[in-house]
Design an enzyme around this catalytic site. Structure first.
Site, PDB file in Angstrom:
ATOM      1  N   HIS A  12       0.863  -1.196   0.000  1.00  0.00           N
ATOM      2  CA  HIS A  12       0.000   0.000   0.000  1.00  0.00           C
ATOM      3  C   HIS A  12       0.891   1.235   0.000  1.00  0.00           C
ATOM      4  O   HIS A  12       1.533   1.546   1.012  1.00  0.00           O
ATOM      5  CB  HIS A  12      -0.895   0.030   1.244  1.00  0.00           C
ATOM      6  CG  HIS A  12      -1.816   1.204   1.311  1.00  0.00           C
ATOM      7  ND1 HIS A  12      -3.071   1.124   1.880  1.00  0.00           N
ATOM      8  CD2 HIS A  12      -1.709   2.489   0.892  1.00  0.00           C
ATOM      9  CE1 HIS A  12      -3.675   2.295   1.813  1.00  0.00           C
ATOM     10  NE2 HIS A  12      -2.847   3.152   1.210  1.00  0.00           N
ATOM     11  N   HIS A  14       1.436   5.417  -1.925  1.00  0.00           N
ATOM     12  CA  HIS A  14       1.000   6.506  -2.802  1.00  0.00           C
ATOM     13  C   HIS A  14       2.229   7.120  -3.461  1.00  0.00           C
ATOM     14  O   HIS A  14       3.134   7.601  -2.772  1.00  0.00           O
ATOM     15  CB  HIS A  14       0.254   7.569  -1.993  1.00  0.00           C
ATOM     16  CG  HIS A  14      -0.971   7.054  -1.314  1.00  0.00           C
ATOM     17  ND1 HIS A  14      -2.218   7.084  -1.903  1.00  0.00           N
ATOM     18  CD2 HIS A  14      -1.139   6.465  -0.097  1.00  0.00           C
ATOM     19  CE1 HIS A  14      -3.102   6.550  -1.073  1.00  0.00           C
ATOM     20  NE2 HIS A  14      -2.471   6.164   0.030  1.00  0.00           N
ATOM     21  N   LYS A  96      -9.571  -0.963  -5.314  1.00  0.00           N
ATOM     22  CA  LYS A  96      -9.522  -0.203  -4.062  1.00  0.00           C
ATOM     23  C   LYS A  96     -10.811   0.590  -3.878  1.00  0.00           C
ATOM     24  O   LYS A  96     -11.260   1.292  -4.777  1.00  0.00           O
ATOM     25  CB  LYS A  96      -8.332   0.753  -4.078  1.00  0.00           C
ATOM     26  CG  LYS A  96      -8.217   1.680  -2.860  1.00  0.00           C
ATOM     27  CD  LYS A  96      -8.001   0.892  -1.568  1.00  0.00           C
ATOM     28  CE  LYS A  96      -7.875   1.823  -0.363  1.00  0.00           C
ATOM     29  NZ  LYS A  96      -6.520   2.390  -0.243  1.00  0.00           N
ATOM     30  N   HIS A 133     -10.323   0.955   2.417  1.00  0.00           N
ATOM     31  CA  HIS A 133     -10.017   1.986   3.407  1.00  0.00           C
ATOM     32  C   HIS A 133     -11.138   1.900   4.431  1.00  0.00           C
ATOM     33  O   HIS A 133     -12.277   2.294   4.168  1.00  0.00           O
ATOM     34  CB  HIS A 133      -9.969   3.369   2.753  1.00  0.00           C
ATOM     35  CG  HIS A 133      -9.664   4.469   3.720  1.00  0.00           C
ATOM     36  ND1 HIS A 133      -8.507   5.211   3.661  1.00  0.00           N
ATOM     37  CD2 HIS A 133     -10.359   4.969   4.779  1.00  0.00           C
ATOM     38  CE1 HIS A 133      -8.507   6.110   4.641  1.00  0.00           C
ATOM     39  NE2 HIS A 133      -9.632   5.970   5.327  1.00  0.00           N
ATOM     40  N   HIS A 168      -4.282  -0.443   6.482  1.00  0.00           N
ATOM     41  CA  HIS A 168      -3.762   0.446   7.532  1.00  0.00           C
ATOM     42  C   HIS A 168      -4.627   0.445   8.792  1.00  0.00           C
ATOM     43  O   HIS A 168      -5.107   1.483   9.232  1.00  0.00           O
ATOM     44  CB  HIS A 168      -3.552   1.868   7.009  1.00  0.00           C
ATOM     45  CG  HIS A 168      -4.665   2.445   6.181  1.00  0.00           C
ATOM     46  ND1 HIS A 168      -5.991   2.468   6.583  1.00  0.00           N
ATOM     47  CD2 HIS A 168      -4.634   3.045   4.971  1.00  0.00           C
ATOM     48  CE1 HIS A 168      -6.708   3.058   5.651  1.00  0.00           C
ATOM     49  NE2 HIS A 168      -5.929   3.410   4.664  1.00  0.00           N
ATOM     50  N   ASP A 241       1.258   2.704   3.528  1.00  0.00           N
ATOM     51  CA  ASP A 241       0.404   3.872   3.314  1.00  0.00           C
ATOM     52  C   ASP A 241       1.256   5.141   3.252  1.00  0.00           C
ATOM     53  O   ASP A 241       0.850   6.215   3.702  1.00  0.00           O
ATOM     54  CB  ASP A 241      -0.668   3.996   4.410  1.00  0.00           C
ATOM     55  CG  ASP A 241      -1.727   5.059   4.078  1.00  0.00           C
ATOM     56  OD1 ASP A 241      -1.913   5.372   2.889  1.00  0.00           O
ATOM     57  OD2 ASP A 241      -2.359   5.582   5.015  1.00  0.00           O
TER      58      ASP A 241
END
Length: 341
Positions: A12, A14, A96, A133, A168, A241
């Protein structure tokens, strides 16, 4: 003290776009696979976009000091159709779901989960992973994750064979839920949630670079995360994350949620496990690879623990465009990567 471990699988992360992506990729050393999140400015909603984004990442890696394999995802919205899932299956590894408004670029997120059931049915059909999420909109911020568990229960009961990752996680309730769930349900845990509590965000003073979604919780919640990771439970594995934002976007009246941990995670995970190679490999590589059906990692990295000498202090860049999380105020990491293999 030196140890050699398998390159990390970050399930995970970004990477962003533009100059930020260039910077982030240059700071990511020590990773084998990285699951790339789709909530970019222009969201990744179909296979063609995922393919183009992957090519973009790989192009940027050509000038980076280290490379990883980007694993692509698709954002599942209320407009996602089964055909979009089937068409994208050759380029994406997971779908996702963001609850609407719960995190960065989630204004197109889900409100009515029944509307994504056709897409989830297609994902179950082709054995594609669903990443969630886990926060329920409209609830008090410290209770959103626990309240979300009712949503995941409904999804599990409707699609019993769907592989699901609750991402997360931050609470004791989520830990206990995953432990009791069937083998096709897992969770990722971040290095910052192993380090922080809410006290570290707002306890003595406001710490914007410790602010993320979901927000860090209480001491008992952090201890539950630490205990299950130390126990070696195979359905809890690394997902950083890592979420970079420019300093000005964090240090302002409406600061963005997100903590940039990609450069520091290998060092902090080695410290968490006190250099235990077997435990590091399992949590940071093998458990995630097994759940996502990835091929075994062949590449390794060697790390050296700092002995306290001022001559070789493993300090991160303090003047970069994004603050790198180290868990302390001086930017010093307990370990450093000394070479790649």
């Amino acid at each position: 003290m030196r140890i050699t471990v398998k390159k990390f699988n970050d399930m995970h992360a970004h990477l962003r776009e533009g100059e930020m992506l260039t910077y982030v990729v240059s700071e990511m050393i020590g990773y084998d696979h990285v699951l790339v999140m789709p909530n970019t400015r222009d969201p990744i909603l179909e296979g063609g976009q995922a393919r183009a984004y992957k090519a973009y990442i790989e192009k940027e890696q050509k000038s980076a000091p280290d490379t990883f394999c980007p694993l692509m995802t698709l954002q599942i919205t209320e407009q996602t159709t089964p055909d979009m899932i089937y068409t994208a299956r050759e380029v994406i590894i997971a779908g996702k779901v963001y609850p609407r408004g719960m995190t960065t670029n989630s204004g197109n997120g889900v409100l009515d989960y029944s509307k994504i059931y056709p897409a989830l049915s297609a994902m179950e059909d082709i054995d594609m992973v669903l990443c969630l999420h886990g926060e329920k909109p409209g609830e008090f911020c410290l209770e959103r994750e626990e309240q979300f568990l009712s949503i995941i229960r409904e999804i599990m009961s409707t699609f019993p064979s769907l592989r699901i990752v609750l991402e997360h996680i931050t609470t004791c309730a989520a830990v206990e839920y995953i432990k009791q769930a069937p083998a096709n349900v897992a969770a990722t845990i971040t290095v910052h949630h192993l380090s922080l509590t809410l006290d570290d965000v707002i306890g003595a003073e406001l710490r914007p670079h410790h602010f993320c979604k979901p927000v860090a919780k209480c001491y008992g919640d952090r201890e539950a995360l630490r205990n299950v990771v130390r126990s070696g439970h195979p359905r809890f594995f690394l997902g950083t994350d890592s979420a970079p934002h420019l300093r000005g976007k964090k240090e302002c009246s409406h600061g963005c949620a997100g903590i940039f941990t990609a450069p520091s995670t290998p060092a902090l995970i080695c410290e968490f496990f006190q250099g235990d190679v077997e435990k590091i490999n399992r949590f940071a590589n093998e458990f995630g690879a097994a759940f996502y059906h990835l091929s075994p990692t062949k590449a390794h990295i060697t790390l050296e623990r700092w002995d306290g000498s001022p001559n070789n202090t493993p300090r991160v860049r303090m003047d970069g465009p994004v603050e790198i999380f180290t868990g302390n105020d001086d930017g010093i990491l307990p370990w450093r990567i000394i070479h790649d293999e």
